[in-house]
Design a protein around this motif. Structure first.
Motif, PDB file in Angstrom:
ATOM      1  N   ALA A 134       0.908  -1.195  -0.059  1.00  0.00           N
ATOM      2  CA  ALA A 134       0.032  -0.032   0.003  1.00  0.00           C
ATOM      3  C   ALA A 134       0.885   1.126  -0.242  1.00  0.00           C
ATOM      4  CB  ALA A 134      -0.883  -0.075   1.124  1.00  0.00           C
ATOM      5  N   ALA A 135       2.099   1.254   0.476  1.00  0.00           N
ATOM      6  CA  ALA A 135       2.973   2.347   0.621  1.00  0.00           C
ATOM      7  C   ALA A 135       3.366   2.767  -0.868  1.00  0.00           C
ATOM      8  CB  ALA A 135       4.102   2.128   1.356  1.00  0.00           C
ATOM      9  N   VAL A 136       3.384   1.990  -1.708  1.00  0.00           N
ATOM     10  CA  VAL A 136       3.302   2.331  -3.339  1.00  0.00           C
ATOM     11  C   VAL A 136       2.017   2.331  -3.889  1.00  0.00           C
ATOM     12  CG1 VAL A 136       4.474   1.344  -5.334  1.00  0.00           C
ATOM     13  CG2 VAL A 136       5.655   0.934  -3.127  1.00  0.00           C
ATOM     14  N   LEU A 137       1.195   1.645  -3.767  1.00  0.00           N
ATOM     15  CA  LEU A 137       0.126   1.738  -4.463  1.00  0.00           C
ATOM     16  C   LEU A 137      -0.835   2.892  -4.119  1.00  0.00           C
ATOM     17  CD1 LEU A 137      -1.621  -1.718  -4.431  1.00  0.00           C
ATOM     18  CD2 LEU A 137      -0.034  -0.826  -6.014  1.00  0.00           C
ATOM     19  N   THR A 138      -0.697   3.336  -2.951  1.00  0.00           N
ATOM     20  CA  THR A 138      -1.411   4.401  -2.385  1.00  0.00           C
ATOM     21  C   THR A 138      -1.108   5.935  -3.150  1.00  0.00           C
ATOM     22  OG1 THR A 138      -2.415   3.527  -0.352  1.00  0.00           O
ATOM     23  CG2 THR A 138      -2.653   6.067  -0.694  1.00  0.00           C
ATOM     24  N   PRO A 139       0.123   6.031  -3.135  1.00  0.00           N
ATOM     25  CA  PRO A 139       0.536   7.344  -3.788  1.00  0.00           C
ATOM     26  C   PRO A 139       0.281   7.381  -5.255  1.00  0.00           C
ATOM     27  CG  PRO A 139       2.450   6.204  -3.037  1.00  0.00           C
ATOM     28  CD  PRO A 139       1.241   5.591  -2.416  1.00  0.00           C
ATOM     29  N   TRP A 140       0.729   6.004  -5.933  1.00  0.00           N
ATOM     30  CA  TRP A 140       0.206   5.856  -7.313  1.00  0.00           C
ATOM     31  C   TRP A 140      -1.118   6.260  -7.780  1.00  0.00           C
ATOM     32  CZ3 TRP A 140      -2.921   2.217  -9.308  1.00  0.00           C
ATOM     33  CH2 TRP A 140      -3.120   2.260 -10.812  1.00  0.00           C
ATOM     34  N   GLN A 188      -2.886   9.216  -9.968  1.00  0.00           N
ATOM     35  CA  GLN A 188      -3.948   8.858 -11.132  1.00  0.00           C
ATOM     36  C   GLN A 188      -5.157   9.438 -10.856  1.00  0.00           C
ATOM     37  OE1 GLN A 188      -2.430   7.422 -14.039  1.00  0.00           O
ATOM     38  NE2 GLN A 188      -0.550   7.690 -13.181  1.00  0.00           N
ATOM     39  N   GLY A 189      -5.460  10.116  -9.959  1.00  0.00           N
ATOM     40  CA  GLY A 189      -6.572  10.562  -9.535  1.00  0.00           C
ATOM     41  C   GLY A 189      -7.786   9.673  -9.403  1.00  0.00           C
ATOM     42  N   LEU A 190      -7.317   8.374  -8.841  1.00  0.00           N
ATOM     43  CA  LEU A 190      -8.171   7.316  -8.325  1.00  0.00           C
ATOM     44  C   LEU A 190      -8.625   7.736  -6.884  1.00  0.00           C
ATOM     45  CD1 LEU A 190      -6.463   4.399  -9.640  1.00  0.00           C
ATOM     46  CD2 LEU A 190      -8.721   5.305 -10.465  1.00  0.00           C
ATOM     47  N   HIS A 191      -9.927   7.324  -6.263  1.00  0.00           N
ATOM     48  CA  HIS A 191     -10.266   7.685  -5.199  1.00  0.00           C
ATOM     49  C   HIS A 191     -10.520   6.443  -4.362  1.00  0.00           C
ATOM     50  CE1 HIS A 191     -10.363  11.627  -6.114  1.00  0.00           C
ATOM     51  NE2 HIS A 191     -11.201  11.549  -7.128  1.00  0.00           N
ATOM     52  N   HIS A 192      -9.804   5.304  -4.631  1.00  0.00           N
ATOM     53  CA  HIS A 192     -10.126   3.981  -4.031  1.00  0.00           C
ATOM     54  C   HIS A 192      -9.209   3.977  -2.516  1.00  0.00           C
ATOM     55  CE1 HIS A 192     -10.820   3.057  -8.166  1.00  0.00           C
ATOM     56  NE2 HIS A 192     -11.070   1.883  -7.817  1.00  0.00           N
ATOM     57  N   ASP A 193     -10.038   3.211  -1.732  1.00  0.00           N
ATOM     58  CA  ASP A 193      -9.273   3.332  -0.275  1.00  0.00           C
ATOM     59  C   ASP A 193      -8.300   2.143  -0.454  1.00  0.00           C
ATOM     60  OD1 ASP A 193     -10.538   1.059   0.152  1.00  0.00           O
ATOM     61  OD2 ASP A 193     -12.172   1.694   1.314  1.00  0.00           O
ATOM     62  N   GLN A 194      -7.388   2.059   0.656  1.00  0.00           N
ATOM     63  CA  GLN A 194      -6.375   1.068   0.711  1.00  0.00           C
ATOM     64  C   GLN A 194      -6.958  -0.236   0.631  1.00  0.00           C
ATOM     65  OE1 GLN A 194      -3.029   1.295   3.631  1.00  0.00           O
ATOM     66  NE2 GLN A 194      -3.639  -0.764   4.244  1.00  0.00           N
ATOM     67  N   ASP A 195      -7.932  -0.840   1.076  1.00  0.00           N
ATOM     68  CA  ASP A 195      -8.304  -1.970   1.013  1.00  0.00           C
ATOM     69  C   ASP A 195      -8.837  -2.393  -0.463  1.00  0.00           C
ATOM     70  OD1 ASP A 195      -7.919  -3.178   3.647  1.00  0.00           O
ATOM     71  OD2 ASP A 195      -9.780  -2.725   4.365  1.00  0.00           O
ATOM     72  N   GLN A 196      -9.511  -1.351  -0.918  1.00  0.00           N
ATOM     73  CA  GLN A 196      -9.944  -1.457  -2.245  1.00  0.00           C
ATOM     74  C   GLN A 196      -8.888  -2.004  -3.524  1.00  0.00           C
ATOM     75  OE1 GLN A 196     -12.252   2.170  -2.474  1.00  0.00           O
ATOM     76  NE2 GLN A 196     -14.177   0.920  -2.894  1.00  0.00           N
ATOM     77  N   LEU A 197      -7.711  -0.961  -3.053  1.00  0.00           N
ATOM     78  CA  LEU A 197      -6.464  -1.029  -4.038  1.00  0.00           C
ATOM     79  C   LEU A 197      -5.764  -2.385  -3.865  1.00  0.00           C
ATOM     80  CD1 LEU A 197      -5.003   2.386  -3.327  1.00  0.00           C
ATOM     81  CD2 LEU A 197      -6.073   1.516  -5.629  1.00  0.00           C
ATOM     82  N   LEU A 198      -5.794  -3.008  -2.324  1.00  0.00           N
ATOM     83  CA  LEU A 198      -5.066  -4.297  -2.100  1.00  0.00           C
ATOM     84  C   LEU A 198      -5.961  -5.421  -2.547  1.00  0.00           C
ATOM     85  CD1 LEU A 198      -4.062  -3.678   1.584  1.00  0.00           C
ATOM     86  CD2 LEU A 198      -2.575  -3.691  -0.427  1.00  0.00           C
ATOM     87  N   ALA A 199      -7.175  -5.377  -2.713  1.00  0.00           N
ATOM     88  CA  ALA A 199      -8.115  -6.296  -2.943  1.00  0.00           C
ATOM     89  C   ALA A 199      -7.735  -6.367  -4.714  1.00  0.00           C
ATOM     90  CB  ALA A 199      -9.407  -6.264  -2.947  1.00  0.00           C
ATOM     91  N   ALA A 200      -7.639  -5.374  -5.355  1.00  0.00           N
ATOM     92  CA  ALA A 200      -7.703  -5.309  -6.836  1.00  0.00           C
ATOM     93  C   ALA A 200      -5.942  -5.917  -7.151  1.00  0.00           C
ATOM     94  CB  ALA A 200      -7.667  -3.899  -7.423  1.00  0.00           C
ATOM     95  N   TYR A 201      -5.197  -5.697  -6.442  1.00  0.00           N
ATOM     96  CA  TYR A 201      -3.861  -6.055  -6.627  1.00  0.00           C
ATOM     97  C   TYR A 201      -3.496  -7.590  -6.236  1.00  0.00           C
ATOM     98  CZ  TYR A 201       1.011  -7.147  -6.018  1.00  0.00           C
ATOM     99  OH  TYR A 201       2.324  -7.733  -6.087  1.00  0.00           O
ATOM    100  N   GLY A 202      -4.267  -7.957  -5.277  1.00  0.00           N
ATOM    101  CA  GLY A 202      -3.927  -9.458  -4.873  1.00  0.00           C
ATOM    102  C   GLY A 202      -4.525 -10.161  -5.679  1.00  0.00           C
ATOM    103  N   GLU A 203      -5.517 -10.154  -6.516  1.00  0.00           N
ATOM    104  CA  GLU A 203      -6.039 -10.940  -7.653  1.00  0.00           C
ATOM    105  C   GLU A 203      -5.203 -10.920  -8.824  1.00  0.00           C
ATOM    106  OE1 GLU A 203      -8.687 -12.878  -7.728  1.00  0.00           O
ATOM    107  OE2 GLU A 203      -9.500 -12.054  -5.636  1.00  0.00           O
ATOM    108  N   HIS A 204      -4.368  -9.918  -9.034  1.00  0.00           N
ATOM    109  CA  HIS A 204      -3.504  -9.869 -10.234  1.00  0.00           C
ATOM    110  C   HIS A 204      -2.200 -10.703  -9.849  1.00  0.00           C
ATOM    111  CE1 HIS A 204      -6.303  -7.660 -12.815  1.00  0.00           C
ATOM    112  NE2 HIS A 204      -6.439  -6.755 -11.934  1.00  0.00           N
ATOM    113  N   GLU A 205      -1.825 -10.360  -8.718  1.00  0.00           N
ATOM    114  CA  GLU A 205      -0.493 -11.021  -8.139  1.00  0.00           C
ATOM    115  C   GLU A 205      -0.625 -12.492  -8.514  1.00  0.00           C
ATOM    116  OE1 GLU A 205       2.127  -9.927  -4.901  1.00  0.00           O
ATOM    117  OE2 GLU A 205       2.044 -11.954  -4.488  1.00  0.00           O
ATOM    118  N   ALA A 206      -1.911 -13.035  -8.068  1.00  0.00           N
ATOM    119  CA  ALA A 206      -2.067 -14.566  -7.996  1.00  0.00           C
ATOM    120  C   ALA A 206      -2.046 -14.904  -9.451  1.00  0.00           C
ATOM    121  CB  ALA A 206      -3.310 -14.803  -7.518  1.00  0.00           C
ATOM    122  N   VAL A 207      -2.656 -14.136 -10.550  1.00  0.00           N
ATOM    123  CA  VAL A 207      -2.594 -14.236 -11.929  1.00  0.00           C
ATOM    124  C   VAL A 207      -1.296 -14.440 -12.400  1.00  0.00           C
ATOM    125  CG1 VAL A 207      -3.310 -13.656 -14.171  1.00  0.00           C
ATOM    126  CG2 VAL A 207      -5.007 -13.688 -12.280  1.00  0.00           C
TER     127      VAL A 207
END
Length: 242
Positions: free
Chosen positions: A27-33, A37-56
């Protein structure tokens, strides 16, 4: 208790999510990115999106070392959110593993557990990344098994086959091993497949959702659940005191 903690001679640990707070590190990287980018996702939303893609990324490209998986997962996350991830941002996440913080209780819990068990790491990481993390953990590990060593990622079977081989070298019978992990998806699913008893360190016990870990799609079991490594070490200490 469902199992006798004094019956085991070795503990195998997942590291990231169990001993190291990978969600804070990612999250220390995803949140400032996302903010850039003008996204308003909270930390858990970003982590959930990321987790699926790391597994893939781990499934589709099992050979690359973990920093390359992190970079690819970040790019896939950005594409799914409709925002680009530059090479600089991808590299920032890829290089961040050694800076991911340890949970405050991890080093002390490992030191206490080492009085009773041989300790083994079974992790989806590269050797250099774990070496950086272990500077914080100060763990006395009898064996370290990484994705770089086995050429694949959990929840695949390669780590657990390597774990069996390591046990014989340590003089530990398979029935004397207990697996300890946070991720139901990465660890408790394959532990069940391999017939290993396990302990769930439920680091997200006070938060909803799955965080950076995908929801398990296969059957899993665990024999004991604790909210932290400290609570697990306390229970083991009490068991041996008795």
């Amino acid at each position: 208790m469902a199992i006798d903690l004094t019956a085991f001679r070795a503990l195998s640990f997942d590291c990231y999510g169990t001993l190291i707070d990978w969600e804070t590190g990612i999250a220390a990287v995803l949140t400032p990115w996302a903010r850039e980018q003008g996204l308003h996702h909270d930390q858990d939303q970003l982590l959930a999106a990321y987790g699926e893609h790391e597994a893939v990324a781990e499934t589709h490209t099992p050979a690359p070392v973990y920093p390359d998986v992190l970079a690819e997962a970040f790019r896939r996350t950005g594409a799914s959110l409709g925002r680009p991830v530059s090479d600089a941002w991808a590299r920032r996440l890829a290089d961040s593993v050694p800076q991911w913080p340890a949970f405050p209780d991890s080093a002390d819990a490992l030191a206490r557990l080492a009085a009773h068990y041989r300790l083994i790491v079974v992790s989806n990481v590269h050797r250099d990344g774990f070496a950086g993390s272990n500077e914080q953990l100060r763990g006395d590990f009898a064996a370290i098994i990484t994705a770089e060593d086995v050429g694949g990622y959990k929840p695949g079977d390669a780590h657990f086959r390597a774990l069996d081989a390591a046990l014989s070298g340590l003089g530990v019978a398979r029935g004397e091993l207990l697996h300890v992990a946070q991720s139901l998806f990465h660890d408790h699913v394959p532990a069940k497949r391999h017939g290993l008893p396990s302990v769930w360190i439920n680091r997200r016990h006070d938060r909803p959702g799955w965080g950076a870990t995908p929801e398990p799609g296969e059957q899993f079991t665990y024999d004991l659940e604790f909210p932290s490594m400290a609570a697990f070490a306390d229970a083991a200490g009490r068991a041996f005191d008795r």
